[in-house]
Write an enzyme that holds these catalytic residues in place. Structure first.
Site, mmCIF file in Angstrom:
data_model
loop_
_atom_site.group_PDB
_atom_site.id
_atom_site.type_symbol
_atom_site.label_atom_id
_atom_site.label_comp_id
_atom_site.label_asym_id
_atom_site.label_seq_id
_atom_site.Cartn_x
_atom_site.Cartn_y
_atom_site.Cartn_z
ATOM 1 N N SER A 124 34.700 17.892 35.156
ATOM 2 C CA SER A 124 33.878 16.964 35.553
ATOM 3 C C SER A 124 34.289 15.828 36.233
ATOM 4 O O SER A 124 35.860 15.732 36.497
ATOM 5 C CB SER A 124 33.907 15.935 34.246
ATOM 6 O OG SER A 124 33.230 15.199 34.077
ATOM 7 N N TYR A 149 38.520 12.433 26.324
ATOM 8 C CA TYR A 149 38.155 13.833 26.889
ATOM 9 C C TYR A 149 38.230 14.010 27.660
ATOM 10 O O TYR A 149 38.150 15.442 28.477
ATOM 11 C CB TYR A 149 36.715 12.910 26.764
ATOM 12 C CG TYR A 149 36.181 14.044 28.100
ATOM 13 C CD1 TYR A 149 35.389 14.926 27.228
ATOM 14 C CD2 TYR A 149 35.769 13.534 28.780
ATOM 15 C CE1 TYR A 149 33.986 15.717 27.743
ATOM 16 C CE2 TYR A 149 34.418 14.292 29.919
ATOM 17 C CZ TYR A 149 33.165 14.940 29.388
ATOM 18 O OH TYR A 149 33.069 15.799 30.331
ATOM 19 N N LYS A 153 39.540 18.199 30.117
ATOM 20 C CA LYS A 153 38.771 18.377 30.887
ATOM 21 C C LYS A 153 40.010 18.914 32.056
ATOM 22 O O LYS A 153 40.344 20.090 32.591
ATOM 23 C CB LYS A 153 38.041 18.028 32.268
ATOM 24 C CG LYS A 153 36.339 17.371 31.061
ATOM 25 C CD LYS A 153 36.077 19.321 30.806
ATOM 26 C CE LYS A 153 34.730 19.039 29.933
ATOM 27 N NZ LYS A 153 34.199 20.345 28.896
HETATM 28 N N1 LIG Z 1 26.938 15.648 30.619
HETATM 29 C C1 LIG Z 1 27.623 14.829 30.727
HETATM 30 O O1 LIG Z 1 27.109 14.039 31.524
HETATM 31 C C2 LIG Z 1 28.405 16.232 31.297
HETATM 32 C C3 LIG Z 1 29.324 16.053 32.421
HETATM 33 C C4 LIG Z 1 30.552 16.122 33.044
HETATM 34 C C5 LIG Z 1 30.878 17.274 32.652
HETATM 35 N N2 LIG Z 1 30.113 17.802 31.282
HETATM 36 C C6 LIG Z 1 30.661 18.581 30.398
HETATM 37 O O2 LIG Z 1 29.251 19.897 30.736
HETATM 38 C C7 LIG Z 1 29.320 20.849 29.154
HETATM 39 C C8 LIG Z 1 28.174 20.831 29.036
HETATM 40 O O3 LIG Z 1 27.857 19.468 28.580
HETATM 41 P P1 LIG Z 1 26.383 18.423 27.790
HETATM 42 O O4 LIG Z 1 25.679 16.899 28.334
HETATM 43 O O5 LIG Z 1 25.463 19.888 27.759
HETATM 44 O O6 LIG Z 1 26.893 18.296 26.632
HETATM 45 P P2 LIG Z 1 25.864 19.167 24.521
HETATM 46 O O7 LIG Z 1 26.342 18.509 24.270
HETATM 47 O O8 LIG Z 1 24.844 18.265 25.198
HETATM 48 O O9 LIG Z 1 26.323 20.577 24.602
HETATM 49 C C9 LIG Z 1 27.401 21.488 24.469
HETATM 50 C C10 LIG Z 1 27.144 22.411 23.435
HETATM 51 O O10 LIG Z 1 28.289 23.261 22.964
HETATM 52 C C11 LIG Z 1 27.861 22.565 22.089
HETATM 53 N N3 LIG Z 1 29.084 23.347 21.011
HETATM 54 C C12 LIG Z 1 30.618 22.154 21.169
HETATM 55 N N4 LIG Z 1 31.882 22.740 20.170
HETATM 56 C C13 LIG Z 1 30.606 23.451 19.976
HETATM 57 C C14 LIG Z 1 31.641 24.847 19.017
HETATM 58 N N5 LIG Z 1 33.212 24.538 19.237
HETATM 59 N N6 LIG Z 1 31.238 26.077 19.440
HETATM 60 C C15 LIG Z 1 30.345 26.237 19.730
HETATM 61 N N7 LIG Z 1 29.505 25.899 20.487
HETATM 62 C C16 LIG Z 1 29.769 23.841 20.846
HETATM 63 C C17 LIG Z 1 26.666 21.449 20.893
HETATM 64 O O11 LIG Z 1 26.819 21.608 20.276
HETATM 65 C C18 LIG Z 1 26.517 21.405 22.615
HETATM 66 O O12 LIG Z 1 24.931 22.269 21.509
HETATM 67 C C19 LIG Z 1 30.437 20.047 27.946
HETATM 68 O O13 LIG Z 1 31.861 20.745 28.054
HETATM 69 C C20 LIG Z 1 30.718 18.975 29.024
HETATM 70 O O14 LIG Z 1 31.693 18.430 28.601
HETATM 71 C C21 LIG Z 1 29.030 16.655 31.034
#
Ligand SMILES: NC(=O)c1ccc[n+]([C@@H]2O[C@H](COP(=O)([O-])OP(=O)(O)OC[C@H]3O[C@@H](n4cnc5c(N)ncnc54)[C@H](O)[C@@H]3O)[C@@H](O)[C@H]2O)c1
Length: 339
Positions: A124, A149, A153
């Protein structure tokens, strides 16, 4: 070729699964549904005509993960699974360290033991903190993250750098800026649990009447209109970058690869610009109120994504207005589902 997608029913994961299937990869999803819902799997099938293999369990359950690796010939992983609410990570830091790091390490152990390479990590722009200069490129120094958080990362990146070096693995660290929007079919999108943390779901929920008013946190930042500036990247464009990064790893003849890419549009937009663009694109009003600045929010962040364009042949293609149209269609789909 089977690719493990952890968190593959989540927001960015589900869009990426669609792009992987469109590129003829076999996808295996592990997702514990802690922040997603099972109907997303049906919708992926509706879009692609193919139902990915799905295992609903928590990645911290190493014994179940081992069974998945025993059952399939996995050749790479895109690791989305993580807890991602910045505010909650400040009050529940152990939940974040435990979930985000143990889940990651369990998958890496399997990769090490079975000699598998090709690992993509969802990082991120939070790893940069408030950078001194804009735009942010991959050489911009990382600052101490503002939240637990963000620290997970940074730690995840450090773990993967050591993993790649010590075990000769191919790794790609993708630093997303601010993903927005939904699939053009309106069958996939962001599913915020409770009050949204991110701007765009808050905007759509306000437009839909679920929230009374959008809270804009601070209008006294040193920006053109006083509101904070971010780089909003369309989620389908972002998903395509994962396929490009994966193909690069798979095609690389080097044993050890450590790629780092910023994934953004290169353009900053203020909160007020997003609100106005949403209203204009969808012809719906978004009532808002100005509130005091929120602790931990930075003033401005936008990417220099030239490296991804040069090395992956990828760049963001979709305008802010187009992205905001898709997000409104998704909100309407959710409203219909819930009624
Ligand atoms: N959305 C954003 O703004 C953003 C920005 C930068 C980075 N990210 C990173 O990108 C990735 C995806 O983000 P997103 O927005 O799709 O989030 P999201 O919460 O929609 O997706 C994450 C998924 O992982 C699953 N999950 C979490 N912990 C788990 C575990 N221990 N075992 C199995 N499944 C698990 C959740 O059920 C969810 O479906 C994450 O790592 C997040 O930190 C997101």
């Amino acid at each position: 070729m089977s690719i493990l997608v952890t968190g593959g029913l989540g927001y960015i994961g589900s869009h990426t699964v669609v792009e992987l299937i469109n590129n003829n990869f076999d996808v295996i999803i592990v997702d514990d549904l802690s922040n997603s819902e099972k109907f997303i799997l049906d919708n992926i099938e509706e879009i692609t005509g193919k139902r990915p293999i799905f295992y609903p369990f928590d990645l911290r359950r190493k014994e179940l993960l081992t069974q998945v690796f025993d059952a399939h010939n996995i050749e790479g992983c895109i690791n989305f699974a993580a807890s991602k609410a910045v505010g909650e990570s400040m009050t529940e830091p152990l939940k974040y360290y435990e979930n985000n790091l143990f889940s990651l390490i369990n998958v890496l152990q399997e990769f090490k033991e079975r000699n598998i390479s090709n690992f993509i990590f969802s990082s991120s722009c939070t790893v940069y903190g408030q950078a001194d200069e804009m735009p942010i490129d991959e050489n911009t120094p990382l600052k101490e993250a503002e939240s637990s958080y963000g620290k997970t990362k940074q730690m995840g990146e450090d773990i993967l750098k050591d993993f790649s070096r010590a075990y000769q693995k191919k790794v790609s660290l993708l630093r997303y800026f601010n993903p927005i929007g939904a699939h053009p079919t309106a069958l996939l999108g962001e599913l915020p649990a409770g009050i949204p943390n991110n701007l765009v779901p808050y905007v759509t929920q306000t437009a839909a009447g679920i929230r009374e008013k959008l809270s804009i946190w601070g209008d006294d930042y040193p920006t053109e209109d006083g509101t904070a500036v971010r780089d909003y990247i369309y989620v389908v464009d972002l998903a395509k970058a994962h396929v490009a990064a994966l193909k690069k790893l798979l095609n690389s003849e080097n044993e050890t690869v450590l790629d780092i890419y910023n994934l953004g549009t290169g353009k900053g937009s203020s909160v007020l610009e997003v609100v106005k663009a949403f209203e204009l694109a969808n012809n719906v009003p978004v009532p808002y109120q100005i509130c005091p600045r929120r602790e931990g929010d930075i003033t401005v962040a936008y990417a220099n994504a030239d490296k991804a364009e040069k090395e992956l042949g990828w760049k963001s293609e979709t305008s802010l207005e187009e992205s905001l149209k898709t997000t409104w269609e998704w909100q309407k789909y959710l409203n219909d589902r819930n009624n």
